[in-house]
Write a protein that holds these residues in place. Structure first.
Motif, PDB file in Angstrom:
ATOM      1  N   HIS A   1       0.447  -1.340  -0.076  1.00  0.00           N
ATOM      2  CA  HIS A   1       0.122  -0.582   0.485  1.00  0.00           C
ATOM      3  C   HIS A   1       1.464   1.736   0.559  1.00  0.00           C
ATOM      4  N   ASN A   2       1.892   1.200   0.222  1.00  0.00           N
ATOM      5  CA  ASN A   2       3.199   2.304   0.345  1.00  0.00           C
ATOM      6  C   ASN A   2       3.544   3.139  -1.075  1.00  0.00           C
TER       7      ASN A   2
ATOM      8  N   ASP B   1      -1.469  -2.644  -3.215  1.00  0.00           N
ATOM      9  CA  ASP B   1      -2.119  -3.974  -2.866  1.00  0.00           C
ATOM     10  C   ASP B   1      -3.109  -3.748  -3.839  1.00  0.00           C
ATOM     11  N   GLU B   2      -3.786  -2.698  -5.271  1.00  0.00           N
ATOM     12  CA  GLU B   2      -4.441  -2.483  -5.429  1.00  0.00           C
ATOM     13  C   GLU B   2      -4.590  -3.355  -6.835  1.00  0.00           C
ATOM     14  N   VAL B   3      -3.098  -3.322  -7.522  1.00  0.00           N
ATOM     15  CA  VAL B   3      -2.761  -3.851  -8.797  1.00  0.00           C
ATOM     16  C   VAL B   3      -2.524  -6.036  -8.770  1.00  0.00           C
ATOM     17  N   LYS B   4      -2.893  -6.200  -9.368  1.00  0.00           N
ATOM     18  CA  LYS B   4      -3.126  -7.909 -10.193  1.00  0.00           C
ATOM     19  C   LYS B   4      -0.907  -7.903 -11.088  1.00  0.00           C
ATOM     20  N   LEU B   5      -0.420  -8.278 -10.143  1.00  0.00           N
ATOM     21  CA  LEU B   5       1.005  -8.787 -10.344  1.00  0.00           C
ATOM     22  C   LEU B   5       1.113 -10.075 -11.535  1.00  0.00           C
ATOM     23  N   ASN B   6       1.647 -10.165 -11.991  1.00  0.00           N
ATOM     24  CA  ASN B   6       1.682 -10.934 -13.434  1.00  0.00           C
ATOM     25  C   ASN B   6       3.267 -11.857 -12.512  1.00  0.00           C
ATOM     26  N   TYR B   7       3.345 -11.692 -11.419  1.00  0.00           N
ATOM     27  CA  TYR B   7       4.762 -12.192 -10.425  1.00  0.00           C
ATOM     28  C   TYR B   7       4.738 -12.633  -9.195  1.00  0.00           C
ATOM     29  N   LYS B   8       4.589 -13.758  -8.323  1.00  0.00           N
ATOM     30  CA  LYS B   8       4.879 -13.826  -7.117  1.00  0.00           C
ATOM     31  C   LYS B   8       5.463 -12.741  -6.028  1.00  0.00           C
ATOM     32  N   VAL B   9       4.799 -12.125  -4.845  1.00  0.00           N
ATOM     33  CA  VAL B   9       6.026 -11.770  -4.282  1.00  0.00           C
ATOM     34  C   VAL B   9       5.859 -12.657  -2.633  1.00  0.00           C
ATOM     35  N   SER B  10       4.968 -13.411  -2.543  1.00  0.00           N
ATOM     36  CA  SER B  10       5.691 -14.594  -1.273  1.00  0.00           C
ATOM     37  C   SER B  10       6.208 -15.815  -2.313  1.00  0.00           C
TER      38      SER B  10
END
Length: 129
Positions: free
Chosen positions: A109-110, A119-128
């Motif tokens: 969110h920062n 936190d609103e964008v759908k990423l095409n890769y994993k962060v976790s």
């Protein structure tokens, strides 16, 4: 999301900038599982009188800072650092003693990109990972 800043003596960095960017990106793809087309690197070449570094380092001394969305495991971040040390030495010729790496993280969110909060964008890769 991740951005990379690379600092070093301008005269030294200019000689390896493209190759160093390629190696850093290769490590990010391998460790963080980023898409191959996702690269955000900024090179900051400094004049000799603007760059003081510790004793025992050479003019190849390079600082690499990662700013990324938080969520990756300690193991994943250690893998990234380990790959960077190994591959930069092997492919660019800069010794581990002349490389400093720092990973800084912030909550999604920062971040703001593509017109949205992170936190609103759908990423095409994993962060976790």
């Amino acid at each position: 999301m991740s951005q990379v800043k690379i600092y070093g003596l301008k005269e030294k960095l200019d000689l390896v900038k493209k190759d160093l960017s390629d190696v850093i990106h290769e490590c990010v793809v391998a460790a963080l599982e980023f898409p191959k087309d996702k690269r955000a690197h900024r090179f900051i070449g400094l004049a000799k009188d603007d760059f003081y570094y510790p004793d025992g380092r050479t003019e190849a001394y390079t600082i690499i800072e990662f700013i990324m969305i938080e969520g990756r495991t300690v193991e994943t971040k250690k893998k990234l650092v380990r790959l960077l040390f190994e591959r930069i030495k092997e492919k660019i010729g800069i010794s581990e003693i002349d490389i400093e790496i720092c990973i800084m993280e912030a909550p999604a969110h920062n971040w703001g990109f593509r017109g949205f909060h992170g936190d609103e964008v759908k990423l095409n890769y994993k962060v976790s990972i």
